[in-house]
Design a protein around this motif. Structure first.
Motif, short mmCIF file in Angstrom:
data_model
loop_
_atom_site.label_atom_id
_atom_site.label_comp_id
_atom_site.label_asym_id
_atom_site.label_seq_id
_atom_site.Cartn_x
_atom_site.Cartn_y
_atom_site.Cartn_z
N GLY A 295 -56.12 -37.08 -2.34
CA GLY A 295 -55.59 -38.61 -2.31
C GLY A 295 -55.25 -39.23 -3.25
N SER A 296 -55.78 -39.08 -4.43
CA SER A 296 -55.32 -39.68 -5.60
C SER A 296 -53.80 -39.59 -5.90
CB SER A 296 -56.10 -39.16 -6.58
OG SER A 296 -57.34 -39.72 -6.63
N LEU A 297 -53.41 -38.09 -5.56
CA LEU A 297 -52.05 -37.89 -5.87
C LEU A 297 -50.95 -38.57 -4.84
CD1 LEU A 297 -52.25 -34.23 -6.87
CD2 LEU A 297 -52.21 -35.96 -8.46
N CYS A 298 -51.68 -38.63 -3.42
CA CYS A 298 -50.67 -39.32 -2.54
C CYS A 298 -50.50 -40.91 -2.95
CB CYS A 298 -51.29 -39.31 -1.19
SG CYS A 298 -51.54 -37.70 -0.28
N ILE A 299 -51.71 -41.43 -3.43
CA ILE A 299 -51.56 -42.87 -3.83
C ILE A 299 -50.81 -43.06 -4.97
CG2 ILE A 299 -52.92 -44.86 -4.36
CD1 ILE A 299 -55.06 -44.03 -2.50
N ALA A 300 -50.53 -41.97 -5.85
CA ALA A 300 -49.98 -42.14 -7.06
C ALA A 300 -48.45 -42.43 -6.59
CB ALA A 300 -50.01 -40.74 -7.86
N LEU A 301 -48.02 -41.99 -5.51
CA LEU A 301 -46.59 -42.38 -5.29
C LEU A 301 -46.30 -43.98 -5.01
CD1 LEU A 301 -45.31 -39.59 -2.62
CD2 LEU A 301 -44.11 -40.42 -4.80
N SER A 302 -47.50 -44.42 -4.83
CA SER A 302 -47.23 -46.08 -4.34
C SER A 302 -46.38 -46.85 -5.29
CB SER A 302 -48.71 -46.88 -4.15
OG SER A 302 -49.49 -45.96 -3.23
N PRO A 303 -46.65 -46.94 -6.62
CA PRO A 303 -45.80 -47.73 -7.29
C PRO A 303 -44.42 -47.45 -7.43
CG PRO A 303 -47.29 -46.27 -8.75
CD PRO A 303 -47.51 -46.16 -7.49
N ILE A 304 -44.12 -46.08 -7.25
CA ILE A 304 -42.57 -45.87 -7.35
C ILE A 304 -42.00 -46.29 -6.09
CG2 ILE A 304 -41.11 -43.86 -7.11
CD1 ILE A 304 -43.17 -42.23 -8.77
N LEU A 305 -42.72 -46.05 -4.86
CA LEU A 305 -42.21 -46.42 -3.46
C LEU A 305 -42.08 -48.01 -3.34
CD1 LEU A 305 -43.92 -43.93 -1.40
CD2 LEU A 305 -41.71 -43.92 -1.88
N ILE A 306 -42.96 -48.67 -3.96
CA ILE A 306 -43.02 -50.21 -3.97
C ILE A 306 -41.79 -50.54 -5.04
CG2 ILE A 306 -44.20 -52.14 -5.09
CD1 ILE A 306 -46.86 -50.75 -4.16
N ALA A 307 -41.70 -50.03 -6.05
CA ALA A 307 -40.44 -50.42 -6.84
C ALA A 307 -39.33 -50.12 -6.24
CB ALA A 307 -40.62 -49.56 -8.15
N LEU A 308 -38.94 -49.13 -5.35
CA LEU A 308 -37.74 -48.59 -4.70
C LEU A 308 -37.68 -49.58 -3.54
CD1 LEU A 308 -38.27 -44.68 -4.63
CD2 LEU A 308 -36.51 -46.00 -5.80
N SER A 309 -38.65 -50.14 -3.14
CA SER A 309 -38.50 -51.00 -1.74
C SER A 309 -37.73 -52.44 -2.22
CB SER A 309 -39.69 -51.23 -1.06
OG SER A 309 -40.54 -52.13 -1.72
N GLY A 310 -38.17 -52.70 -3.55
CA GLY A 310 -37.54 -54.01 -3.99
C GLY A 310 -38.13 -55.30 -3.23
N THR A 311 -39.20 -55.01 -2.56
CA THR A 311 -39.94 -56.55 -1.91
C THR A 311 -40.90 -57.17 -2.84
OG1 THR A 311 -41.47 -54.90 -0.86
CG2 THR A 311 -39.29 -55.31 0.34
N SER A 312 -41.32 -58.40 -2.16
CA SER A 312 -42.43 -59.18 -2.70
C SER A 312 -43.66 -58.47 -2.47
CB SER A 312 -42.51 -60.73 -2.17
OG SER A 312 -42.74 -60.48 -0.66
N PRO A 313 -44.95 -58.94 -3.37
CA PRO A 313 -46.28 -58.12 -3.25
C PRO A 313 -46.53 -58.43 -1.96
CG PRO A 313 -45.89 -59.50 -5.18
CD PRO A 313 -44.91 -59.82 -4.47
N GLY A 314 -46.46 -59.58 -1.13
CA GLY A 314 -46.93 -59.87 0.14
C GLY A 314 -46.19 -58.84 1.19
N THR A 315 -45.00 -59.09 1.29
CA THR A 315 -44.14 -58.03 2.16
C THR A 315 -44.46 -56.60 1.88
OG1 THR A 315 -42.50 -59.92 1.62
CG2 THR A 315 -41.78 -57.70 2.63
N ALA A 316 -44.60 -56.34 0.65
CA ALA A 316 -44.69 -54.72 0.55
C ALA A 316 -46.18 -54.45 1.37
CB ALA A 316 -44.66 -54.32 -0.81
N THR A 317 -47.26 -55.15 0.92
CA THR A 317 -48.55 -54.88 1.60
C THR A 317 -48.67 -55.04 2.76
OG1 THR A 317 -49.42 -55.58 -0.58
CG2 THR A 317 -51.01 -55.27 0.87
N VAL A 318 -48.20 -55.97 3.33
CA VAL A 318 -48.04 -56.19 4.73
C VAL A 318 -47.54 -55.08 5.70
CG1 VAL A 318 -47.41 -57.60 6.86
CG2 VAL A 318 -48.34 -58.77 4.80
N PHE A 319 -46.25 -54.89 5.14
CA PHE A 319 -45.44 -53.66 5.91
C PHE A 319 -46.27 -52.38 5.71
CE2 PHE A 319 -42.24 -56.73 6.62
CZ PHE A 319 -41.56 -56.16 7.71
N ARG A 320 -46.82 -52.26 4.54
CA ARG A 320 -47.45 -51.05 4.14
C ARG A 320 -48.81 -50.77 5.32
NH1 ARG A 320 -50.21 -49.58 -1.67
NH2 ARG A 320 -51.18 -47.42 -1.00
#
Length: 317
Positions: free
Chosen positions: A29-54
């Motif tokens: 599970g930790s390794l899956c979540i380790a992808l999060s900052p990379i995918l968030i950066a690639l999305s280029g969205t605001s904090p609220g947008t990224a979390t709501v859609f996530r």
């Protein structure tokens, strides 16, 4: 006449599968979540947008899993019941955690923000001690300074933090996220019934969508039409980082002491460094590689023996 056990019964007993080691579930599970900052950066969205859609994009996958799990657990009449209201409160904290952490990624960078948010390794066992009376093992106390030092190196703090946009704001956001993160992990464990994984994560994810929308609307806004490219990256984030990651962590953390579980979750920044090399071509410095080695060694030391939570701890409120 002496009756012997039937071959069928003996075969059934012999073929009963042992449950997976909860440490392996937490590591995956930790390794899956380790992808999060990379995918968030690639999305280029605001904090609220990224979390709501996530959260929203994860629910179509999580809800069927939760319904199947509920049908299975209903068959056990005497099975202990969970406390969903605690899971909901934990989910609200999860929404705050993910939104604040996303803001920290933008302000101070993925590596440093991941380092700072992992101060939960100290906060979570402290909360478990205060709320559940759970004792902290001496080996964990010995490993904490080494782990935190290794995480700091893995995150790049030895190199001066790089070209962060706003290191002060990023540090504050990441530390607040760490407090919310620790609260979520504790409430998920206390509020979930034994054997539950998908159900509590689904409920917490729905609650997180609400709190992240509220916070995101007040801070940088929530874009409900971010574009198909952004939605694609956030869909991958929802599937791997939210569905797979949190279900695996929920299954592992429920059968681990808080100190051991929190230690294993420190593999997230190490995984972020490795995945950054593979996906983004961001090669770590010698200090970061040294930090990875230190973290892995400290985690192995702190989690070298599984200790199940006592029944008193499991039912404490």
């Amino acid at each position: 006449m002496t009756l012997s056990a039937s071959p069928a019964a003996s075969g059934t007993a012999a073929t009963t599968r042992r449950p997976l080691d909860p440490r392996l579930l937490a590591v995956a599970g930790s390794l899956c979540i380790a992808l999060s900052p990379i995918l968030i950066a690639l999305s280029g969205t605001s904090p609220g947008t990224a979390t709501v859609f996530r959260c929203l994009l994860a629910l179509p996958v999580l809800v069927p899993m939760a319904l199947l799990e509920r049908r299975r657990t209903r068959a056990a009449v005497d099975a202990p019941r969970g406390r969903p209201w605690l899971v909901v409160v934990g989910g609200l904290l999860l929404g705050l955690d993910m939104t604040l952490w996303t803001g920290a990624i933008h302000a101070v960078g993925a590596g440093v923000s991941t380092v700072l948010v992992n101060v939960q390794v100290v906060i979570l066992p402290l909360l478990a001690f205060l709320v559940l009376g759970e004792r902290v093992r001496p080996s964990f106390l010995l490993a904490v300074p080494v782990m935190l030092g290794g995480v700091a190196l893995a995150g790049g703090l030895a190199d001066g933090g790089g070209d962060a946009a706003d290191p002060v704001l990023g540090t504050v956001l990441a530390l607040l996220a760490a407090v919310a993160y620790a609260g979520y992990l504790l409430l998920l464990r206390v509020g979930s019934a034994p054997g539950e994984k998908s159900g509590p994560v689904t409920l917490a994810t729905a609650a997180a969508a609400v709190s992240s929308f509220v916070l995101g609307s007040l801070w940088e806004g929530v874009d409900l039409t971010p574009g198909w490219t952004a939605i694609g990256w956030l869909a991958v984030l929802a599937l791997i980082g939210q569905c797979m990651g949190w279900v695996l962590i929920a299954g592992g953390m429920a059968r681990l002491p808080s100190s051991t579980g929190a230690s294993i979750l420190l593999l997230q920044p190490v995984g972020a460094v490795v995945l950054g090399m593979l996906v983004l071509g961001q090669f770590p410095t010698a200090w970061q590689l040294a930090g990875c080695v230190v973290v892995i060694g400290a985690v192995a030391f702190a989690a070298r023996r599984r200790v199940e939570p006592s029944p008193e701890d499991a039912v404490a409120s």
